[in-house]
Design a protein around this motif. Sequence first.
Motif, PDB file in Angstrom:
ATOM      1  N   MET A 115      54.559  17.506 -23.296  1.00 48.26           N
ATOM      2  CA  MET A 115      53.576  16.962 -22.367  1.00 48.26           C
ATOM      3  C   MET A 115      52.163  17.105 -22.917  1.00 48.26           C
ATOM      4  O   MET A 115      51.307  16.239 -22.702  1.00 48.26           O
ATOM      5  N   LEU A 116      51.919  18.199 -23.629  1.00 49.77           N
ATOM      6  CA  LEU A 116      50.622  18.365 -24.279  1.00 49.77           C
ATOM      7  C   LEU A 116      50.375  17.241 -25.284  1.00 49.77           C
ATOM      8  O   LEU A 116      49.277  16.677 -25.354  1.00 49.77           O
ATOM      9  N   GLY A 117      51.414  16.894 -26.066  1.00 51.11           N
ATOM     10  CA  GLY A 117      51.264  15.812 -27.035  1.00 51.11           C
ATOM     11  C   GLY A 117      51.010  14.472 -26.386  1.00 51.11           C
ATOM     12  O   GLY A 117      50.179  13.677 -26.856  1.00 51.11           O
ATOM     13  N   VAL A 118      51.709  14.210 -25.265  1.00 47.88           N
ATOM     14  CA  VAL A 118      51.498  12.945 -24.562  1.00 47.88           C
ATOM     15  C   VAL A 118      50.102  12.891 -23.973  1.00 47.88           C
ATOM     16  O   VAL A 118      49.437  11.846 -23.990  1.00 47.88           O
TER      17      VAL A 118
ATOM     18  N   GLY B  12      49.669   7.507 -11.578  1.00 46.80           N
ATOM     19  CA  GLY B  12      49.622   8.851 -11.014  1.00 46.80           C
ATOM     20  C   GLY B  12      50.924   9.237 -10.337  1.00 46.80           C
ATOM     21  O   GLY B  12      51.405  10.373 -10.471  1.00 46.80           O
ATOM     22  N   LEU B  13      51.535   8.294  -9.629  1.00 45.58           N
ATOM     23  CA  LEU B  13      52.814   8.570  -8.987  1.00 45.58           C
ATOM     24  C   LEU B  13      53.917   8.786 -10.024  1.00 45.58           C
ATOM     25  O   LEU B  13      54.763   9.676  -9.865  1.00 45.58           O
TER      26      LEU B  13
ATOM     27  N   LEU C 249      47.366   6.172 -21.286  1.00 46.27           N
ATOM     28  CA  LEU C 249      46.878   7.485 -21.686  1.00 46.27           C
ATOM     29  C   LEU C 249      45.965   7.405 -22.904  1.00 46.27           C
ATOM     30  O   LEU C 249      46.288   6.776 -23.896  1.00 46.27           O
ATOM     31  N   GLU C 250      44.852   8.048 -22.809  1.00 47.76           N
ATOM     32  CA  GLU C 250      44.031   8.355 -23.971  1.00 47.76           C
ATOM     33  C   GLU C 250      43.857   9.875 -24.041  1.00 47.76           C
ATOM     34  O   GLU C 250      44.280  10.514 -24.988  1.00 47.76           O
ATOM     35  N   MET C 251      43.236  10.423 -22.996  1.00 48.99           N
ATOM     36  CA  MET C 251      43.075  11.872 -22.892  1.00 48.99           C
ATOM     37  C   MET C 251      43.155  12.212 -21.402  1.00 48.99           C
ATOM     38  O   MET C 251      42.218  11.967 -20.653  1.00 48.99           O
ATOM     39  N   ASN C 252      44.274  12.759 -20.990  1.00 49.76           N
ATOM     40  CA  ASN C 252      44.496  13.072 -19.584  1.00 49.76           C
ATOM     41  C   ASN C 252      44.414  14.584 -19.404  1.00 49.76           C
ATOM     42  O   ASN C 252      45.317  15.322 -19.800  1.00 49.76           O
ATOM     43  N   LEU C 253      43.339  15.037 -18.787  1.00 48.35           N
ATOM     44  CA  LEU C 253      43.116  16.469 -18.644  1.00 48.35           C
ATOM     45  C   LEU C 253      44.081  17.109 -17.650  1.00 48.35           C
ATOM     46  O   LEU C 253      44.431  18.283 -17.796  1.00 48.35           O
TER      47      LEU C 253
END
Length: 565
Positions: free
Chosen positions: A283-286, A187-188, A240-244
Motif C-alpha cells: 500500500m505504501l508503494g501504491v 475514496g469508496l 493516484l499520484e501521492m495519496n497521504l
Amino acid sequence: MNLFLGFSVFIGCFSLILSFFMMLIGIELFSSQLCCMVEWDIFSLGGVLIKACFLFDQLSILYGGVVMLISGVVFIYSSVYLAGDVNFRRFILLVILFVGSMFLMIFSPNLISILLGWDGLGLVSYCLVIYYQNVKSNSAGMITILSNRVGDLAILISISWLLNFGDWNFIYFSYLVEDKFVLLVFGLVMIAAMTKSAQVPFSAWLPAAMAAPTPVSSLVHSSTLVTAGVYLMIRFSSFLEMNLVLLTVGILTLFMSGLGANFEMDLSKVIALSTLSQLGFMMLGVSIGMSELAYFHMVTHALFKSLLFLCAGIYIHSNFNSQNVMLLGGLGKMSPVVSLFFMVSSLSLCGFPFLGGFYSKDLLLLMFLPISLNFVFLFMVMTGVFFTICYSVRLVLWSYFSGFKGKSFLGMGENLVMLVPMSFLFIMAVSGGSIFSWVFITPSILYMIGNLGLVMLLALCLLPFLVYQKMFLGNGMFSGVLLEKWFSLMWGLSILTSWMFIPLLGSSIKTLKSIDQGWLELLGSQGVYGNFMFVVGLFENFIFKGLSGLMLLFMIMVLFLILII
C-alpha cells in the motif's frame, strides 16, 4: 474419498501446467504492451444493455498465472494434508469456488462483475475459516465476514454512484480524474481495498482467520484474498499520484504488524502478521505512485509467502497440531528439505540479496527514500523493515537452533507428494524475482539496489544479537508482560474489533424478539392473515347454521340494497 483425492491431484497438475503458460503470456504482454478486451452482450432490458466484460492484459494474466501456480500446489498438498478428513470433498469444492471468484475479480474491468468476485471471495473465505466447526473458528469467521462487509458496502455505494456516468467500466475513468464525483468513487474503493487487505483499522481479522486449515492460509492469505485490495488499488492507480491518507495507513500497518510479530508466539500468527506487514508495504508503494513496483512485490511476495505457510503447516501437522513456537526445536535435523524451503523463504522475506524478495522489496524501499517526508514516517518505515528481519531470525532461532523440546522428537515424515509441488514454489521463490525483474525494471537501477542490499545484509547480521537477548536472556528492552501483550494484540485492535461487533450481534436477539416475534407478528403479513382467517371463520359459522342464517343474510343484503337505492 479416494475419488476426490485423485481429483484434487489432477486439478493441481492441470493448474500447474496452465500457470506456466499464463506466466509466459503475461511476460510477453509486458514486453509488447498489448491487451485484449472481450465484451459479451447478455441481454437488453428496457433499453439498458446488460453485458459481461473481461480484460486480458499483462497485469491480469501474469497475476492469474501466479494464482493458478499456488492453487495447483495447494490442491496437491491438500490431498496428503487433509487425506483423512471427512469433509475433504467440501474443502475441494470450496477452494475451486474461491479460485473462480478470484479469477472473476482479476479479469473484470467492470465494478459489478468485480463485486460478484469480491463477494464470492468474502463468502467462500468465511466458509473456509469456519471449516473445523469449533468455537474459535466460528468467532474468527464472524470477525472476518463482518469486517469485509464494510468494504462490500463501499463498493455497492460506488456502483450506485457510477449511474451518473452511464457505465461501470473503470478503465475509462482516467479521462474523468478532475471530476470530484469520480474522486468520491475512488475514496469508496479505497475503503473497500483497506478492509479486504486488512489495513489499519481493519487489521484484526487477518490473524484471527488463521483458524482455517493451513492450505487455506497458504492460498487465501498470501496471494488471493488479502492481495485483492492491493490489486484493486493498482487498477485504480490512474487516480493516484501521492495519496497521504493511503501512505499513512500503509506505514501504520507496516509498523504495527512488524512490531506485533516480534512478540507473538503462535507460528501461524507470526506468518500472518508478516503478511500484514508486507501488505502495508505494498500500500505504501501504491500511495507514492509506484503501482507497478507494488504489483511486482505483490507477485514475488505471493510466491515465497505461500511456501512459508505450507512449510509451517507441515511443522504444525507433525507436532500434534501445536502452533507454539517455544515447543519447536531441532527441526533442521528432523525435516531437512522442509527446513531448507522455510529458511530460504524467510530470507526472501527479509530481502536477502539475489533472492525473490530482494528485487522487489529493496527496490520499492529505494524508491521511497528520496521522497520528501517527515522524519517520523521515514523512521517507521525503516524500523518496520528491520522488524521483518528481526522476527524472521527469531523464528529461525527458535525452530532450528534451540534444541529438541518435547513434541519435536516426533518424526516429520516428509511426504514426496507434498515436497514435489512445493519445490516449484521454492524455485520461483529463489529465481522469480530475478526473472520478473527483467520485465518490471531496467538493469541500470540494479546497481543502486546493491548499496541498500548491503545495508539489509548488515542488519541481518546485527539483529540476531537483539533477538538472542530477547529469547534467551529475558531482559530485553520490552520485557514487561503488559507491554508484550499490548504489542501482540496489535495495539488493542483485536479487542476493539471484538467489542465493536458484540453489541451488534447481541442486539440482533433483542430485535428478533421485539420486532420479528413481537408487534410485527400482529401488524405484519402474519397478523393480517390471522385476522382475515378469523373473519372468514365467522362467516362460515354463520352460513352453516341453517336456513335461518341464510334468510337473515338475505334480509341484510336486501336492506343494504334498499338503502343504496
